[in-house]
Every structure is written in C-alpha cells, then in structure tokens.
Scaffold this motif. Structure first.
Motif, PDB file in Angstrom:
ATOM      1  N   LEU A 141      29.697  45.028  43.675  1.00 38.08           N
ATOM      2  CA  LEU A 141      29.798  43.664  43.764  1.00 38.08           C
ATOM      3  C   LEU A 141      31.100  42.962  43.031  1.00 38.08           C
ATOM      4  O   LEU A 141      31.763  42.123  43.230  1.00 38.08           O
ATOM      5  N   ILE A 142      31.686  43.793  41.922  1.00 36.56           N
ATOM      6  CA  ILE A 142      32.489  43.291  41.176  1.00 36.56           C
ATOM      7  C   ILE A 142      33.953  43.791  41.905  1.00 36.56           C
ATOM      8  O   ILE A 142      34.703  42.740  42.128  1.00 36.56           O
ATOM      9  N   LEU A 143      33.848  44.846  42.630  1.00 37.67           N
ATOM     10  CA  LEU A 143      35.388  44.999  43.387  1.00 37.67           C
ATOM     11  C   LEU A 143      35.363  44.110  44.450  1.00 37.67           C
ATOM     12  O   LEU A 143      36.530  43.645  44.867  1.00 37.67           O
ATOM     13  N   LEU A 144      34.238  43.821  45.260  1.00 37.63           N
ATOM     14  CA  LEU A 144      34.305  43.257  46.596  1.00 37.63           C
ATOM     15  C   LEU A 144      34.581  41.729  46.025  1.00 37.63           C
ATOM     16  O   LEU A 144      35.291  40.919  46.826  1.00 37.63           O
ATOM     17  N   GLY A 145      33.972  41.247  44.915  1.00 36.52           N
ATOM     18  CA  GLY A 145      34.147  39.643  44.369  1.00 36.52           C
ATOM     19  C   GLY A 145      35.447  39.522  44.185  1.00 36.52           C
ATOM     20  O   GLY A 145      36.091  38.573  44.248  1.00 36.52           O
TER      21      GLY A 145
END
Length: 310
Positions: A141-145
């Motif tokens: 979630l963090i990397l994609l966000g």
C-alpha cells in the motif's frame, strides 16, 4: 427509492453528500438559522464563524447552502454581493496558511519499507500469520501509494480485477471512478517496475501472501490473520501509515495519507520532471492543484532514485 432518486443520488459523491448534510445541520442547529435563508442571514452566519472556521470550511458551508436552495427551487442567497464581500473581508482579516501534510521523504520510505520487510520475515518465522499479512499489505500500500501518487480513497478503491502486474516490467491499474474523475469515465494508470522500492514487486508479494484473486486489493486483517471481504476505509490509511512509520522509528504524527502523494510530487519535481509531465502522471487538471503538493523548501532524503519513472 425511485429510479429518478437513484440516479440523482449517484450524481453526488457519498463524501460530498455527507459534508453537505453536516453543513446544513450546522447552519440550522448549531447556529440557529432558518431555511430558506436570505443573503443577510448567510452573511451573518459567516461573520459568526469568521476566525473560528477556516475560509475553506466556510466556502464548503456556502456550497452546501447553495445546493440546498437550488434543489428546493429557491433563489440562491450565497451569490449575493453582500455574501461575497463578507467572505472576501474574512479572507483579508483572518489569513491562515493552509496546513499541508508533510511529504514522505525518500529516505523514510526506504526506512519503513526495510522495517516492514524485517517484520514480515520475523512474523513468518514465528508463525504469526496476522503480523506477516499486515506487513506485506502495508508495504504494498505504501509503495504503490507513493510511486503512483494515489489518494487514500484511490488506493482503497482498487480491485484485483482491474490490476495487471507484470513483474520486472510494470503495473496497470484501472479506477472506474475517483475524485479527479468528475465525469465517472474511469481512468487507467501505469507505473513501471523499479530496481528498488518496487511497487510492482510489493503488490505481487501481497497477492501471493493473501491468495486473493478478486475483489478489493487492500482489506482489513483481524488478529487471527483472516482477511475481511470489505475494502479498507480511506480513513484507516492515515493510522496504518503512521503506525508503520512509528514501528520503523519515524515520528509518524506529522504524516497523513496525502504525504505519499506529496512525497512523490516533490521527488519528481526535484528530479527534473516538468509540471506538465507531473500533472499528466498524477492526474491533476490545473497548475494550482499540482503546486499545492510540491514541497518547494529543500529537505533531506529526496535524492534521485536508481530507476526514474517515465
């Protein structure tokens, strides 16, 4: 609900409908106003909350009042000159710097991703299914966000059926609707694979760990490691991000879900992206919106990544 009401409701987003409902309640109940309102009533309402509510909040209240009057067939009192002048005076006498989320620095993105990888390995060795899944999900979630510059609601709206990940190449994501897609036409986003901090790899690892094949990409996980059928709520992204940062030794209080978007925008700007390319990649329609997300004050940690996005 009639078919007509169903389509009329669909034309207004849920968040907007809730905000408007709360604004009307504030005008009637908290302040004691009456509807339909006169322009003088609205001007007095603005004066009562000048310096108490931000100008943006007052503008939201006016939008709600305008919408109510229009939907009920009454003249819109918010367009009167006296209301416009009062709002202009409030803006002059109560200037306030807009609060911006702290952009997530690249060094902190590396730090939290590294910690989550360690957390994932430790949980797997200990047989802690819930902790292993959460670390894997949070990393994705963090990397994609960050690399996609997504808002929290966009991350939570992602469905597996609308995502195509090609390890070593890139990822394609389709959103049937989002805040920036006012006409609900749907939009496709693409992000390449990177040599490090790779969102494509993180997404693939999450799907492999969760064994999900359809439905929402990001979901809640209970203490036994069971995945919810429902998607994460956008409001849960802020505590999720902050908790991950705190566990990695970073003060997470200053960050919100917008920190991912601001972090990417600032990284891109400092790595030579022109504003037209940045606006096209993220999906901004006007320069003013884009500049709100770009941190112009130099700060540490925004060195060039090994693999620039294109």
């Amino acid at each position: 609900m009639s078919e007509l009401d169903r389509y009329l409701n669909a034309a207004t987003r849920d968040n907007t409908r809730r905000s408007y409902r709360a604004s009307i309640e504030h005008f009637e109940v908290s302040w004691g106003g009456f509807l339909p309102a006169t322009s003088d009533n609205v001007a007095c309402y603005l004066v009562a909350y000048a310096g108490v509510l931000s100008v943006n909040t007052l503008k939201l209240r006016l939008s709600a009042l305008a919408q109510w009057h229009a939907s009920q067939g009454f003249p819109d009192p918010t367009k009167a000159p006296v209301v416009r002048k009062v709002l202009k005076g409030i803006r002059a006498l109560h200037p306030a710097q807009e609060k911006q989320a702290e952009p997530l620095q690249l060094q902190h993105l590396e730090q939290v991703t590294r910690w989550l990888a360690q957390e994932r390995d430790q949980a797997r060795s200990a047989g802690d299914q819930a902790r292993w899944l959460r670390a894997t999900r949070d990393s994705a979630l963090i990397l994609l966000g960050f690399w996609r510059g997504f808002r929290s609601d966009e991350l939570c709206r992602l469905h597996i059926e609308h995502v195509q990940a090609r390890p070593g190449e890139g990822i394609t994501l389709y959103l049937p609707r989002s805040k920036s897609d006012r006409e609900n036409l749907g939009k496709t986003y693409q992000t390449p694979a990177l040599r490090r901090l790779c969102p494509v790899q993180a997404y693939s690892e999450w799907l492999g760990a969760s064994a999900l094949v359809r439905g929402p990409v990001f979901r809640g996980i209970d203490r036994w490691g069971n995945l919810s059928e429902a998607r994460l709520h956008p409001n849960s992204v802020i505590p999720l991000l902050r908790q991950a940062l705190e566990r990695a030794g970073i003060d997470g209080e200053q960050y919100t879900s917008h920190s991912l978007r601001r972090g990417f925008a600032t990284w891109a700007h400092r790595n030579g992206w022109d504003m037209k390319s940045l606006m096209s990649y993220v999906g901004w329609k006007d320069m003013k919106s884009a500049m709100r997300y770009v941190e112009t004050t130099p700060f540490l940690g925004m060195a060039q990544a090994e693999v620039p996005l294109i």
